[in-house]
Design a protein around this motif. Structure first.
Motif, PDB file in Angstrom:
ATOM      1  N   GLN A 135       1.504  -1.429  -0.124  1.00 31.13           N
ATOM      2  CA  GLN A 135      -0.645  -0.371   0.236  1.00 31.13           C
ATOM      3  C   GLN A 135       0.645   1.118  -0.223  1.00 31.13           C
ATOM      4  O   GLN A 135       1.126   1.968  -0.779  1.00 31.13           O
ATOM      5  CB  GLN A 135      -0.979  -0.172   1.192  1.00 31.13           C
ATOM      6  CG  GLN A 135      -1.609   0.697   1.397  1.00 31.13           C
ATOM      7  CD  GLN A 135      -2.811   1.348   2.937  1.00 31.13           C
ATOM      8  OE1 GLN A 135      -2.622   0.062   3.594  1.00 31.13           O
ATOM      9  NE2 GLN A 135      -3.089   1.912   3.198  1.00 31.13           N
ATOM     10  N   ILE A 136       1.747   1.407   0.913  1.00 32.67           N
ATOM     11  CA  ILE A 136       2.418   2.690   0.960  1.00 32.67           C
ATOM     12  C   ILE A 136       3.345   2.324  -0.621  1.00 32.67           C
ATOM     13  O   ILE A 136       3.404   3.544  -0.136  1.00 32.67           O
ATOM     14  CB  ILE A 136       3.760   2.098   1.999  1.00 32.67           C
ATOM     15  CG1 ILE A 136       2.829   2.110   3.249  1.00 32.67           C
ATOM     16  CG2 ILE A 136       4.712   3.851   2.157  1.00 32.67           C
ATOM     17  CD1 ILE A 136       1.041   3.300   3.610  1.00 32.67           C
ATOM     18  N   ASN A 137       4.083   1.260  -0.677  1.00 32.07           N
ATOM     19  CA  ASN A 137       5.052   1.466  -1.846  1.00 32.07           C
ATOM     20  C   ASN A 137       4.216   1.566  -3.349  1.00 32.07           C
ATOM     21  O   ASN A 137       5.001   2.694  -4.254  1.00 32.07           O
ATOM     22  CB  ASN A 137       5.637   0.141  -2.106  1.00 32.07           C
ATOM     23  CG  ASN A 137       6.754   0.672  -0.918  1.00 32.07           C
ATOM     24  OD1 ASN A 137       8.074   1.341  -1.166  1.00 32.07           O
ATOM     25  ND2 ASN A 137       6.914  -0.558  -0.593  1.00 32.07           N
ATOM     26  N   ALA A 138       3.282   2.042  -3.294  1.00 31.22           N
ATOM     27  CA  ALA A 138       2.554   1.701  -4.413  1.00 31.22           C
ATOM     28  C   ALA A 138       1.672   3.648  -4.518  1.00 31.22           C
ATOM     29  O   ALA A 138       1.636   3.848  -5.206  1.00 31.22           O
ATOM     30  CB  ALA A 138       0.599   1.386  -4.343  1.00 31.22           C
ATOM     31  N   ARG A 139       1.916   4.120  -3.242  1.00 32.77           N
ATOM     32  CA  ARG A 139       1.097   5.846  -3.048  1.00 32.77           C
ATOM     33  C   ARG A 139       2.069   6.550  -3.166  1.00 32.77           C
ATOM     34  O   ARG A 139       2.153   7.894  -2.848  1.00 32.77           O
ATOM     35  CB  ARG A 139      -0.045   5.470  -2.120  1.00 32.77           C
ATOM     36  CG  ARG A 139      -1.420   4.900  -2.093  1.00 32.77           C
ATOM     37  CD  ARG A 139      -1.704   5.164  -1.407  1.00 32.77           C
ATOM     38  NE  ARG A 139      -2.818   4.489  -1.248  1.00 32.77           N
ATOM     39  CZ  ARG A 139      -3.619   4.254  -0.340  1.00 32.77           C
ATOM     40  NH1 ARG A 139      -4.074   4.836   0.242  1.00 32.77           N
ATOM     41  NH2 ARG A 139      -5.335   3.308  -0.710  1.00 32.77           N
ATOM     42  N   TYR A 140       3.328   5.995  -2.579  1.00 36.84           N
ATOM     43  CA  TYR A 140       4.271   7.315  -1.944  1.00 36.84           C
ATOM     44  C   TYR A 140       5.486   6.685  -2.800  1.00 36.84           C
ATOM     45  O   TYR A 140       6.063   5.677  -3.190  1.00 36.84           O
ATOM     46  CB  TYR A 140       4.869   6.661  -0.592  1.00 36.84           C
ATOM     47  CG  TYR A 140       3.634   8.059   0.450  1.00 36.84           C
ATOM     48  CD1 TYR A 140       3.215   9.132  -0.470  1.00 36.84           C
ATOM     49  CD2 TYR A 140       2.167   6.872   0.626  1.00 36.84           C
ATOM     50  CE1 TYR A 140       2.137   9.748   0.582  1.00 36.84           C
ATOM     51  CE2 TYR A 140       1.028   7.029   0.823  1.00 36.84           C
ATOM     52  CZ  TYR A 140       1.179   8.633   1.370  1.00 36.84           C
ATOM     53  OH  TYR A 140       0.200   9.050   1.586  1.00 36.84           O
ATOM     54  N   GLN A 141       6.593   7.458  -3.400  1.00 36.81           N
ATOM     55  CA  GLN A 141       7.965   7.412  -3.185  1.00 36.81           C
ATOM     56  C   GLN A 141       8.996   8.408  -2.894  1.00 36.81           C
ATOM     57  O   GLN A 141       8.615   9.365  -1.904  1.00 36.81           O
ATOM     58  CB  GLN A 141       8.110   7.885  -4.696  1.00 36.81           C
ATOM     59  CG  GLN A 141       8.199   9.601  -5.516  1.00 36.81           C
ATOM     60  CD  GLN A 141       8.133   9.680  -6.757  1.00 36.81           C
ATOM     61  OE1 GLN A 141       8.196   8.665  -7.510  1.00 36.81           O
ATOM     62  NE2 GLN A 141       8.326  10.650  -7.082  1.00 36.81           N
ATOM     63  N   SER A 142      10.355   8.182  -2.468  1.00 37.61           N
ATOM     64  CA  SER A 142      11.584   8.716  -1.666  1.00 37.61           C
ATOM     65  C   SER A 142      12.747   8.291  -2.263  1.00 37.61           C
ATOM     66  O   SER A 142      12.935   6.975  -2.631  1.00 37.61           O
ATOM     67  CB  SER A 142      11.069   8.798  -0.201  1.00 37.61           C
ATOM     68  OG  SER A 142      12.193   8.824   0.473  1.00 37.61           O
ATOM     69  N   ASP A 143      13.647   8.917  -1.888  1.00 40.66           N
ATOM     70  CA  ASP A 143      15.040   8.266  -2.240  1.00 40.66           C
ATOM     71  C   ASP A 143      15.722   8.101  -0.760  1.00 40.66           C
ATOM     72  O   ASP A 143      16.640   7.176  -1.200  1.00 40.66           O
ATOM     73  CB  ASP A 143      15.697   9.738  -2.456  1.00 40.66           C
ATOM     74  CG  ASP A 143      15.351  10.307  -3.661  1.00 40.66           C
ATOM     75  OD1 ASP A 143      14.918   9.496  -5.114  1.00 40.66           O
ATOM     76  OD2 ASP A 143      15.158  11.958  -4.528  1.00 40.66           O
ATOM     77  N   SER A 144      14.546   8.146   0.325  1.00 39.23           N
ATOM     78  CA  SER A 144      15.197   7.250   1.374  1.00 39.23           C
ATOM     79  C   SER A 144      14.131   6.625   2.024  1.00 39.23           C
ATOM     80  O   SER A 144      13.172   6.687   2.412  1.00 39.23           O
ATOM     81  CB  SER A 144      15.261   8.543   2.324  1.00 39.23           C
ATOM     82  OG  SER A 144      16.994   9.777   1.856  1.00 39.23           O
ATOM     83  N   VAL A 145      14.811   4.709   1.617  1.00 37.62           N
ATOM     84  CA  VAL A 145      13.975   4.159   2.475  1.00 37.62           C
ATOM     85  C   VAL A 145      14.646   2.934   3.170  1.00 37.62           C
ATOM     86  O   VAL A 145      15.917   2.809   2.360  1.00 37.62           O
ATOM     87  CB  VAL A 145      13.496   3.365   1.197  1.00 37.62           C
ATOM     88  CG1 VAL A 145      12.559   2.102   1.575  1.00 37.62           C
ATOM     89  CG2 VAL A 145      13.200   4.179  -0.405  1.00 37.62           C
ATOM     90  N   ILE A 146      14.408   2.660   3.961  1.00 35.38           N
ATOM     91  CA  ILE A 146      14.725   2.099   5.357  1.00 35.38           C
ATOM     92  C   ILE A 146      14.170   0.561   5.458  1.00 35.38           C
ATOM     93  O   ILE A 146      12.762   0.514   5.426  1.00 35.38           O
ATOM     94  CB  ILE A 146      14.458   3.126   7.052  1.00 35.38           C
ATOM     95  CG1 ILE A 146      15.706   4.054   6.969  1.00 35.38           C
ATOM     96  CG2 ILE A 146      15.109   1.760   7.763  1.00 35.38           C
ATOM     97  CD1 ILE A 146      15.854   4.362   7.997  1.00 35.38           C
ATOM     98  N   ASP A 147      14.503  -0.129   5.436  1.00 33.41           N
ATOM     99  CA  ASP A 147      13.953  -1.539   5.429  1.00 33.41           C
ATOM    100  C   ASP A 147      14.862  -1.988   6.871  1.00 33.41           C
ATOM    101  O   ASP A 147      15.812  -2.418   7.162  1.00 33.41           O
ATOM    102  CB  ASP A 147      14.895  -2.826   4.471  1.00 33.41           C
ATOM    103  CG  ASP A 147      14.225  -4.096   3.695  1.00 33.41           C
ATOM    104  OD1 ASP A 147      13.602  -4.561   5.922  1.00 33.41           O
ATOM    105  OD2 ASP A 147      14.689  -4.709   3.294  1.00 33.41           O
ATOM    106  N   ALA A 148      13.164  -2.243   7.792  1.00 29.84           N
ATOM    107  CA  ALA A 148      13.563  -2.405   8.923  1.00 29.84           C
ATOM    108  C   ALA A 148      13.129  -4.097   9.266  1.00 29.84           C
ATOM    109  O   ALA A 148      13.717  -3.953  10.801  1.00 29.84           O
ATOM    110  CB  ALA A 148      12.391  -1.312   9.885  1.00 29.84           C
ATOM    111  N   ALA A 149      14.038  -3.954   8.355  1.00 23.50           N
ATOM    112  CA  ALA A 149      13.105  -6.229   8.752  1.00 23.50           C
ATOM    113  C   ALA A 149      15.499  -6.745   9.456  1.00 23.50           C
ATOM    114  O   ALA A 149      15.305  -6.201   8.937  1.00 23.50           O
ATOM    115  CB  ALA A 149      13.508  -6.837   7.531  1.00 23.50           C
TER     116      ALA A 149
END
Length: 64
Positions: A50-64
């Protein structure tokens, strides 16, 4: 001739956090996996897709 684009209009965010465990204070205290942030404010919380379909950013944190 018909031209089309695969590009979608996404809202810009300063930061996207995904694959997280986010506890919400909604009516059922749901747990979500992603959020988009801009100007120091949470734009939306939801699942990763849902979030990836609606928003874009140059800064993405993968909290996995």
């Amino acid at each position: 001739m018909v031209l089309s684009s695969c590009q979608t209009d996404k809202t810009s965010a300063d930061l996207i956090i995904q694959n997280a465990v986010i506890y919400t204070a909604d009516s059922v205290f749901s747990i979500q996996a992603a959020m988009a942030i801009a100007d120091g404010k949470i734009l939306e919380v939801g699942d990763n897709d849902q979030i990836n379909a609606r928003y874009q950013s140059d800064s993405v944190i993968d909290a996995a």
